[in-house]
Design a protein around this motif. Structure first.
Motif, short mmCIF file in Angstrom:
data_model
loop_
_atom_site.label_atom_id
_atom_site.label_comp_id
_atom_site.label_asym_id
_atom_site.label_seq_id
_atom_site.Cartn_x
_atom_site.Cartn_y
_atom_site.Cartn_z
N GLU A 48 -4.39 -6.91 -20.56
CA GLU A 48 -5.63 -6.84 -19.84
C GLU A 48 -5.48 -7.30 -18.19
OE1 GLU A 48 -8.28 -9.62 -21.10
OE2 GLU A 48 -8.46 -8.83 -23.28
N TYR A 49 -6.06 -6.61 -17.45
CA TYR A 49 -5.61 -6.54 -16.04
C TYR A 49 -5.97 -7.93 -15.39
CZ TYR A 49 -6.14 -5.77 -11.01
OH TYR A 49 -5.58 -5.81 -9.72
N PHE A 50 -6.66 -8.95 -15.70
CA PHE A 50 -6.93 -10.23 -15.26
C PHE A 50 -5.38 -11.05 -15.54
CE2 PHE A 50 -7.70 -14.71 -16.04
CZ PHE A 50 -8.15 -14.87 -14.61
N TRP A 51 -5.17 -10.96 -16.87
CA TRP A 51 -3.97 -11.88 -17.30
C TRP A 51 -2.76 -11.28 -16.39
CZ3 TRP A 51 -4.82 -16.32 -18.38
CH2 TRP A 51 -6.05 -16.93 -18.91
N VAL A 52 -2.72 -9.76 -16.49
CA VAL A 52 -1.44 -9.46 -15.94
C VAL A 52 -1.43 -9.47 -14.36
CG1 VAL A 52 -0.18 -7.19 -15.16
CG2 VAL A 52 -1.38 -7.40 -17.38
N TRP A 53 -2.71 -9.56 -13.88
CA TRP A 53 -2.67 -10.10 -12.25
C TRP A 53 -2.22 -11.49 -12.24
CZ3 TRP A 53 -5.97 -13.76 -10.29
CH2 TRP A 53 -5.83 -14.08 -8.71
N PHE A 54 -2.79 -12.36 -13.22
CA PHE A 54 -2.77 -13.73 -13.21
C PHE A 54 -0.98 -14.23 -13.24
CE2 PHE A 54 -2.40 -17.90 -15.32
CZ PHE A 54 -3.39 -18.54 -14.49
N SER A 55 -0.53 -13.41 -14.09
CA SER A 55 0.82 -13.74 -14.38
C SER A 55 1.94 -13.32 -12.96
CB SER A 55 1.69 -12.91 -15.54
OG SER A 55 1.60 -11.54 -15.19
N VAL A 56 1.29 -12.57 -12.24
CA VAL A 56 2.19 -11.85 -11.07
C VAL A 56 1.63 -12.64 -10.13
CG1 VAL A 56 2.40 -10.04 -9.36
CG2 VAL A 56 2.41 -9.48 -11.96
N TYR A 57 0.60 -12.93 -9.85
CA TYR A 57 0.15 -13.80 -8.47
C TYR A 57 -0.11 -15.07 -8.60
CZ TYR A 57 0.20 -9.01 -6.83
OH TYR A 57 0.47 -7.61 -6.69
N ILE A 58 -0.53 -15.72 -9.59
CA ILE A 58 -0.65 -17.12 -9.86
C ILE A 58 0.55 -17.52 -10.53
CG2 ILE A 58 -2.44 -18.77 -10.66
CD1 ILE A 58 -3.39 -17.05 -8.59
N PHE A 59 0.72 -17.31 -12.05
CA PHE A 59 1.55 -18.17 -12.96
C PHE A 59 2.90 -18.03 -12.28
CE2 PHE A 59 4.43 -17.90 -16.55
CZ PHE A 59 4.13 -19.00 -17.02
N LEU A 60 3.46 -16.87 -11.91
CA LEU A 60 4.87 -17.02 -11.68
C LEU A 60 4.97 -17.46 -10.23
CD1 LEU A 60 7.96 -16.06 -11.85
CD2 LEU A 60 7.03 -13.76 -10.69
N PRO A 61 4.45 -17.41 -8.90
CA PRO A 61 4.72 -18.10 -7.80
C PRO A 61 4.24 -19.36 -7.84
CG PRO A 61 3.09 -16.31 -7.85
CD PRO A 61 3.40 -16.25 -8.92
N MET A 62 3.18 -19.55 -8.37
CA MET A 62 2.64 -20.91 -8.07
C MET A 62 3.29 -21.95 -9.00
SD MET A 62 0.56 -20.49 -5.76
CE MET A 62 0.05 -22.17 -5.63
N VAL A 63 3.37 -21.52 -10.30
CA VAL A 63 4.32 -22.46 -10.75
C VAL A 63 5.55 -22.88 -10.43
CG1 VAL A 63 5.21 -22.90 -13.34
CG2 VAL A 63 2.94 -22.17 -13.21
N ASN A 64 6.47 -21.69 -9.85
CA ASN A 64 7.57 -22.00 -9.35
C ASN A 64 7.52 -22.86 -8.13
OD1 ASN A 64 10.29 -20.44 -10.23
ND2 ASN A 64 8.50 -19.35 -10.75
N PHE A 65 6.32 -22.90 -7.42
CA PHE A 65 5.89 -23.60 -6.20
C PHE A 65 5.97 -24.96 -6.56
CE2 PHE A 65 2.42 -25.78 -3.76
CZ PHE A 65 3.10 -25.89 -2.63
N PHE A 66 5.22 -25.47 -7.55
CA PHE A 66 4.71 -26.79 -7.90
C PHE A 66 6.04 -27.23 -8.48
CE2 PHE A 66 0.12 -25.25 -7.79
CZ PHE A 66 0.07 -26.24 -7.11
N THR A 67 6.85 -26.73 -9.46
CA THR A 67 8.07 -27.13 -9.91
C THR A 67 9.27 -27.48 -8.88
OG1 THR A 67 8.71 -25.02 -10.44
CG2 THR A 67 7.83 -26.23 -12.28
#
Length: 342
Positions: A96-115
């Motif tokens: 689904e577009y939302f979760w693909v977009w979420f993985s690319v622009y939220i999950f991957l960069p932001m989780v790496n940022f907070f860690t």
């Protein structure tokens, strides 16, 4: 969520078809077990634990500069877990577009940022503790909440610089009702290669080196705590000063436990990074990455238990917060009304 410089989980459709055929059934089974079952449980436990940490560390009895670092680590860990949990439960493997977009622009960069923020705040905290143990009187005069806040802000700035390239690694392709991810041209550029090497060093090897050196020193100092205590009692004569010194020693023990846990959980991710850069076709590398990421989730989730085990001051405040909360519940108007009606 990972200190790894690569994507946390394989949601990408690679540009070559050969790479997808190399994954065998064992790798797929391990990925499903890690992503669908174990990771959500760890994230849930970590979210509850970090919320408890935040409440306890916000208490006025733990407002010292050293505990500000623990509070910052708690916030960073909590944010990473809050972003990760819905993705683990729903988004992994979704087209689904939302979760693909979420993985690319939220999950991957932001989780790496907070860690990244979490890991480097731990490093700064360890360096501060090293200076305190080495020069306690000098360090105490120069230790303040404002300076701790400035250092945390510097860590956030460093993490932003490290993680900016993560936003440009992939492009989203819509194919009818299915949404896919492909590597961007930037991801295959020489500049990105250099940023990945720098990121790998900044998120893995440099913190590991600093934490290892500092921890060895702190452990040696703790082993000779009796002698150090006698030396400090000669200069700190009042009961207030002695109590302050005891609280600092408790904090040092807590930090040592945090650092040991961080080293244990970061080291596998560092090994995986080495294999990824030397031989990306190494057998079962995908499984190694998933397991190392799982360990990193544990690193973000277990601090609450370490505080309860090694920090008596934290435990006293936790009991105080629980007792106060229970008193408020017993004295609430709704409870009184129910009692009178009964």
């Amino acid at each position: 969520m990972s200190y790894n410089t690569t994507e946390v989980y394989d949601t990408t459709v690679n540009s070559t078809a050969d790479q997808s055929t190399e994954t065998n059934n064992v790798d797929l089974d391990i990925e499903v077990i890690c992503n669908r079952y174990i990771a959500p449980v760890i994230c849930s436990i970590g979210i509850v634990g970090n919320i408890i940490n935040f409440i306890v560390l916000s208490n006025r009895r733990l407002k010292k500069g050293s505990y500000m670092y623990l509070k910052a680590v708690t916030i960073f860990d909590l944010m990473a877990l809050l972003i990760s949990l819905p993705y683990m439960l729903i988004g992994v493997g979704s087209t689904e577009y939302f979760w693909v977009w979420f993985s690319v622009y939220i999950f991957l960069p932001m989780v790496n940022f907070f860690t990244a923020c979490s890991v480097w705040t731990t490093v700064v905290m360890a360096i501060d503790r090293f200076i305190f143990v080495k020069c306690p009187t000098w360090s105490r005069r120069r230790n303040s909440k404002v300076k701790a806040q400035i250092k945390i802000f510097a860590v956030i700035t460093l993490a932003i610089i490290i993680c900016i390239p993560k936003f440009f690694c992939y492009v989203i392709i819509e194919n009818g009702q299915i949404t896919l991810i492909r590597d961007s041209d930037f991801r295959h550029s020489l500049f990105f290669r250099y940023t990945e090497i720098a990121s790998m060093g900044a998120l893995h090897f440099v913190p590991l080196f600093i934490l290892s050196i500092v921890n060895v020193y702190l452990v040696k100092k703790l082993q000779s705590a009796r002698k150090m205590k006698r030396e400090l009692e000669m200069s700190l004569t009042t009961d207030h000063e002695t109590e302050w010194q005891k609280s600092q020693q408790i904090f040092t023990i807590t930090l040592v436990s945090i650092v040991v846990l961080s080293i244990i959980f970061i080291l596998p991710a560092s090994i995986v990074d080495i294999f990824l850069n030397i031989d990306p076709t190494f057998p079962h590398l995908r499984s190694m990455r998933n397991i190392s990421n799982l360990l990193l989730w544990c690193n973000l989730s277990l601090n609450c238990f370490l505080y309860c085990i090694f920090n008596r001051q934290y435990l006293r405040v936790l009991k105080y917060v629980i007792d106060r909360g229970c008193d408020r519940v017993r004295r609430s108007p709704s409870r009184t009304t129910e009692f009178q009606l009964a």
